[in-house]
Design a protein around this motif. Structure first.
Motif, PDB file in Angstrom:
ATOM      1  N   SER A  54       0.822  -1.215   0.000  1.00  0.00           N
ATOM      2  CA  SER A  54       0.000   0.000   0.000  1.00  0.00           C
ATOM      3  C   SER A  54       0.856   1.265   0.000  1.00  0.00           C
ATOM      4  O   SER A  54       0.354   2.343   0.328  1.00  0.00           O
ATOM      5  N   PHE A  55       2.137   1.121  -0.317  1.00  0.00           N
ATOM      6  CA  PHE A  55       3.065   2.236  -0.462  1.00  0.00           C
ATOM      7  C   PHE A  55       3.498   2.787   0.903  1.00  0.00           C
ATOM      8  O   PHE A  55       2.755   3.502   1.569  1.00  0.00           O
ATOM      9  N   ILE A  56       4.714   2.433   1.276  1.00  0.00           N
ATOM     10  CA  ILE A  56       5.257   2.853   2.569  1.00  0.00           C
ATOM     11  C   ILE A  56       5.358   4.375   2.660  1.00  0.00           C
ATOM     12  O   ILE A  56       5.192   4.964   3.728  1.00  0.00           O
ATOM     13  N   GLU A  57       5.581   5.044   1.507  1.00  0.00           N
ATOM     14  CA  GLU A  57       5.647   6.511   1.527  1.00  0.00           C
ATOM     15  C   GLU A  57       4.313   7.102   1.958  1.00  0.00           C
ATOM     16  O   GLU A  57       4.272   8.152   2.608  1.00  0.00           O
ATOM     17  N   ARG A  58       3.225   6.465   1.573  1.00  0.00           N
ATOM     18  CA  ARG A  58       1.894   6.953   1.957  1.00  0.00           C
ATOM     19  C   ARG A  58       1.611   6.657   3.430  1.00  0.00           C
ATOM     20  O   ARG A  58       1.046   7.491   4.149  1.00  0.00           O
ATOM     21  N   LYS A  59       1.997   5.499   3.881  1.00  0.00           N
ATOM     22  CA  LYS A  59       1.731   5.110   5.274  1.00  0.00           C
ATOM     23  C   LYS A  59       2.667   5.814   6.259  1.00  0.00           C
ATOM     24  O   LYS A  59       2.312   6.023   7.415  1.00  0.00           O
ATOM     25  N   ASN A  60       3.907   6.127   5.813  1.00  0.00           N
ATOM     26  CA  ASN A  60       4.794   7.028   6.550  1.00  0.00           C
ATOM     27  C   ASN A  60       5.169   6.522   7.950  1.00  0.00           C
ATOM     28  O   ASN A  60       5.086   7.271   8.928  1.00  0.00           O
ATOM     29  N   PRO A  61       5.610   5.260   8.082  1.00  0.00           N
ATOM     30  CA  PRO A  61       5.984   4.779   9.425  1.00  0.00           C
ATOM     31  C   PRO A  61       7.217   5.478   9.985  1.00  0.00           C
ATOM     32  O   PRO A  61       7.406   5.515  11.206  1.00  0.00           O
ATOM     33  N   GLU A  62       8.070   6.049   9.111  1.00  0.00           N
ATOM     34  CA  GLU A  62       9.258   6.740   9.611  1.00  0.00           C
ATOM     35  C   GLU A  62       8.878   7.888  10.534  1.00  0.00           C
ATOM     36  O   GLU A  62       9.589   8.160  11.517  1.00  0.00           O
ATOM     37  N   ALA A  63       7.781   8.573  10.231  1.00  0.00           N
ATOM     38  CA  ALA A  63       7.341   9.677  11.095  1.00  0.00           C
ATOM     39  C   ALA A  63       6.908   9.150  12.457  1.00  0.00           C
ATOM     40  O   ALA A  63       7.154   9.789  13.490  1.00  0.00           O
ATOM     41  N   VAL A  64       6.261   7.986  12.482  1.00  0.00           N
ATOM     42  CA  VAL A  64       5.852   7.392  13.759  1.00  0.00           C
ATOM     43  C   VAL A  64       7.084   7.051  14.588  1.00  0.00           C
ATOM     44  O   VAL A  64       7.129   7.309  15.805  1.00  0.00           O
ATOM     45  N   VAL A  65       8.090   6.486  13.939  1.00  0.00           N
ATOM     46  CA  VAL A  65       9.325   6.126  14.641  1.00  0.00           C
ATOM     47  C   VAL A  65       9.992   7.381  15.212  1.00  0.00           C
ATOM     48  O   VAL A  65      10.417   7.403  16.375  1.00  0.00           O
ATOM     49  N   ALA A  66      10.081   8.448  14.398  1.00  0.00           N
ATOM     50  CA  ALA A  66      10.717   9.681  14.858  1.00  0.00           C
ATOM     51  C   ALA A  66       9.969  10.286  16.043  1.00  0.00           C
ATOM     52  O   ALA A  66      10.580  10.718  17.027  1.00  0.00           O
ATOM     53  N   ALA A  67       8.634  10.323  15.962  1.00  0.00           N
ATOM     54  CA  ALA A  67       7.835  10.882  17.054  1.00  0.00           C
ATOM     55  C   ALA A  67       7.977  10.039  18.310  1.00  0.00           C
ATOM     56  O   ALA A  67       8.085  10.564  19.428  1.00  0.00           O
TER      57      ALA A  67
END
Length: 775
Positions: free
Chosen positions: A573-586
């Motif tokens: 479903s496109f990792i760029e759209r789901k954006n888990p990196e932002a969750v990790v950073a937060a």
């Protein structure tokens, strides 16, 4: 405030807070008392707050704060400073002015003419105001308080940024004060209110040995860092083309000193955009255009405009065309027609054609052109999509049956499969088990590479045929594949799409269906008016029973005593759209802020990592060797997935866009506090009352991040805001639990199977279907 307390420990210090108080513990610790805007006695406060954007509001409360300190607190002298000011020496010239009878103390922007390469020059200063209102002193002789009251009356209605009309928020009014007040004092000391507007004719000096700055040889008393961004120290201000790096040594030292002070005070750890008076009660951002409409047409609104004015914006406007229910003009649209000269010149909203043009512009272009929250577009899009169905082409004999056939990827473990199963579950009276349901009501596919017709178990002979959650680019292929098994009927497409604009190249994909059902208002908005057929908002059932979580943490090797954040996504479903990196950073920043007070961990559930090995490896490297991040990849049963989510404490989705948002919906249905980007389809579900929306900024979709995305944009969630919310949830679990309960109640009330079935039945009745169910 610390710099004031250093030089004047005898002063009483107050922060006039142009906001409501945030509950974060320790936020307002300091040598001052906080007074919120709604505590200083402004009459008709909600109307006042609704009238202004954040900059206007912040300046409009200033005279009321003066009045509060004079009349409520009993002070005889009040000095105001903007928050981007730092003191370097005592305020002796100001105190001396008061001691010698000054009623007002002002500092001019300019102490000598500014011509040539000056930016701003003296003409620009005349437009903005002769005196800079980043500083103002007032004492309480007889002449000052009546003028403070005059200033209050003016700013109650006219604190607007309209330099073309001779008004610049609170500041231009002060040009009149020297003519009104006999004892007004104008101080020209070069060390008072030094800033980019007067630095060009001031010699800034710095003695590195004693760490003191001077202005024209006199002590620098306070510097106004207006427009300075400490993250971009190469420019003194964003408001002028002058004073760019490399800076003179004294200025470079000054900016470095201020930046260090700001970083030390926690700059960057408090999120931007959490302004309490920036949103309607629904969560939609209040646009500046709506505030202007309010000021110009209904400033004496009888109720709380944050709660009721949004509905007024959407009501049908008088004296506009009513021939077509799909293009009824709203009050907001009618005001926009008067506001924009090109619309006023070319559109007469009493004519049907012009009403259509206005509606099409509003739905498909207005939001992007003016930065309007898309939630304000959705009601007009809903009217536009509710056009009557075209039934004349359906042969009479096809209406002899009363059943409905659902075609979709009913076995696939993905979002599209979930939607298809949810659509089917609301059409049957028994719980849905995908591997054992009666295919008289559904056509089963696992979305494999095999031809769809290989999975058909039955003729598609329903009088209504619903193609559930089949992507638009695949719909013509599916229709062609099932054509041999399909009898004539009324065909409904239920497409999946996430970005703001539906691709032009795919609009023709709907030629083979008669109607579209949008699973979210987001999808309805992007399709209404783009296709010449009904586009009906038809959500899917989302309510569910929370599973037993006994032993679940042990089963998945999760820490028993930790507060667990949870996020999940499918690599397909496109990792760029789901954006888990932002969750990790937060999460990492939240953990740092919490320290040793509470142990927290993050659970990341992924699927189909083997199909995106490069991107999966990048994510693994991001979280490797972090003992507090648990990454689980693989296929779980539906029950196991819900158990895992239910065993965690908070669900996080920092997506860039969603067409529906099952992660958010299921977290809410389980009664969890949910953190989600305040953008796209999840705004149907989550707002300040039911969860924790995260601010964002628009960014372009880069090449390769999503199909058919050229020229599109999506959300970049504010990681600082997400961190702040995570910290708040851990710090105040009782408040988080209340929001989780409100979320579950909302889902249970509005998205249960019975409610959705009733909505479906009402629509099917308009198509001639009187009964439906499992035969």
């Amino acid at each position: 405030m610390k710099s004031l307390a250093r030089f004047h420990p005898d002063f009483s210090l107050f922060v006039g807070l142009a906001d409501t108080r945030d509950p974060m513990p320790g936020l307002y610790d300091g040598p001052f008392e906080v007074v919120a805007a709604d505590e200083i006695g402004i009459p008709g406060f909600k109307n006042f707050a609704f009238s202004y954007d954040i900059m206007e509001f912040n300046t409009a409360i200033k005279p009321f704060m003066f009045g509060y300190l004079f009349e409520k607190m009993g002070f005889d002298r009040v000095i105001y400073f903007d928050p981007d000011i730092l003191l370097f020496a005592p305020l002796d010239p100001i105190i001396n002015a008061f001691d010698t009878g000054a009623s007002f103390v002002l500092t001019p922007h300019l102490r000598e003419p500014a011509e040539g390469g000056s930016d701003p020059d003296d003409i620009a200063i005349m437009r903005a105001g002769i005196y800079n209102l980043g500083f103002l002193g007032a004492s309480r002789p007889l002449e000052s308080l009546p003028l403070i009251h005059w200033w209050q009356r003016r700013l109650y209605r006219h604190c607007i940024n309209a330099q073309d009309k001779g008004i610049f928020v609170d500041q231009k009014f002060m040009d009149l004060i020297p003519g009104f007040a006999d004892n007004c004092r104008i101080l020209r000391h070069p060390g008072l209110n030094l800033a980019y507007w007067n630095l060009g004719h001031t010699e800034l000096g710095y003695d590195g040995d004693d760490g003191k700055w001077t202005a024209n040889g006199l002590p620098l008393i306070f510097f106004h860092f207006s427009g300075f961004d400490i993250r971009k120290p190469g420019a003194l201000t964003k408001h002028s083309r002058n004073f760019r790096a490399p800076h003179e040594p004294a200025l470079a030292a000054l900016l470095n000193h201020y930046a260090n002070q700001m970083w030390g005070a926690g700059f960057g750890t408090i999120p931007a955009g959490t302004f309490a008076y920036g949103r309607f009660a629904s969560g939609a951002q209040v646009p500046m255009l709506a505030r202007r409409m309010f000021r110009e047409t209904t400033p004496d609104w009888p109720t709380d405009p944050f709660t009721t004015y949004e509905a007024y914006l959407q009501q049908a406007a008088p004296d506009t065309n009513r021939e077509n229910p799909c293009t009824i003009i709203s009050n907001f649209q009618a005001w926009l027609r008067e506001h924009f000269p090109n619309l006023r010149q070319h559109l007469d909203l009493r004519r049907a054609h012009d009403a259509w043009v206005m509606t099409d512009w509003y739905v498909n272009h207005f939001a992007r052109e003016q930065g309007i929250d898309l939630r304000l577009i959705e009601p007009v899009a809903q009217r536009l999509g509710n056009r009557p169905p075209a039934l004349s082409h359906v042969p009479e004999e096809s209406w002899s049956r009363s059943d409905v056939t659902v075609v979709g990827y009913l076995k696939t473990i993905s979002g599209v499969g979930m939607v298809a199963r949810h659509v089917l579950s609301s059409l049957v009276d028994s719980p849905l088990e995908v591997d054992g349901f009666d295919v008289a009501l559904g056509v089963v596919s696992d979305r494999s590479e095999e031809s769809l017709d290989a999975h058909l178990s039955k003729k598609i002979d329903g009088r209504v045929q619903i193609f559930a959650s089949i992507n638009a680019d695949q719909l013509p292929i599916v229709l062609e594949s099932v054509k041999p098994q399909m009898k004539p009927g009324y065909r409904i497409g239920m497409p999946a799409w996430e970005l703001e604009k539906f691709p032009d190249a795919w609009v023709g994909s709907f030629d083979g269906v008669d109607e579209l059902w949008a699973m979210s208002k987001w999808v309805q908005r992007m399709l209404a008016g783009r296709v010449d057929k009904p586009v009906i908002y038809m959500p899917v059932p989302l309510a569910l029973e929370a599973p037993d979580t006994t032993g679940v943490r042990e089963k998945f090797c999760l820490p028993e005593d930790s507060f667990l954040f949870y996020t999940s996504f499918d690599f397909l479903s496109f990792i760029e759209r789901k954006n888990p990196e932002a969750v990790v950073a937060a999460f990492k920043e939240c953990r740092r802020l919490i320290g040793k007070d509470r142990h927290v961990a993050l659970v990341i559930k992924t699927l189909n990592a083997s199909f995106a090995k490069g991107k999966a490896e990048a994510l693994y490297q991001l979280v490797e060797e972090d003992p507090d991040i648990i990454l689980l990849d693989g296929v779980l049963s539906r029950q196991e997935t819900l158990e895992l989510m239910a065993a965690c404490d908070c669900v996080v989705s920092l997506h860039r866009c969603e067409g529906l948002g099952f992660l958010v919906a299921e977290g809410m249905a389980l009664g969890k506090p949910v953190i989600a980007t305040d953008y796209s389809a999840t705004t149907d579900l989550l707002d300040e009352n039911t969860g924790y929306p995260v601010n964002f900024r628009y960014v372009p979709v880069k090449a390769g991040e999503y199909p058919m995305a050229e020229g599109q944009r999506w959300a970049d969630p504010d990681v600082v805001h997400a961190t702040w919310i995570m910290h708040e949830i851990v710090s105040d679990p009782e408040a988080a639990a209340r929001k989780g309960a409100a979320a579950k109640k909302m889902i249970d009330t509005h998205f249960n199977v019975d409610v959705i079935r009733t909505r479906q039945l009402a629509r099917l009745k308009t198509l001639g279907v009187t009964t439906y169910g499992q035969e």
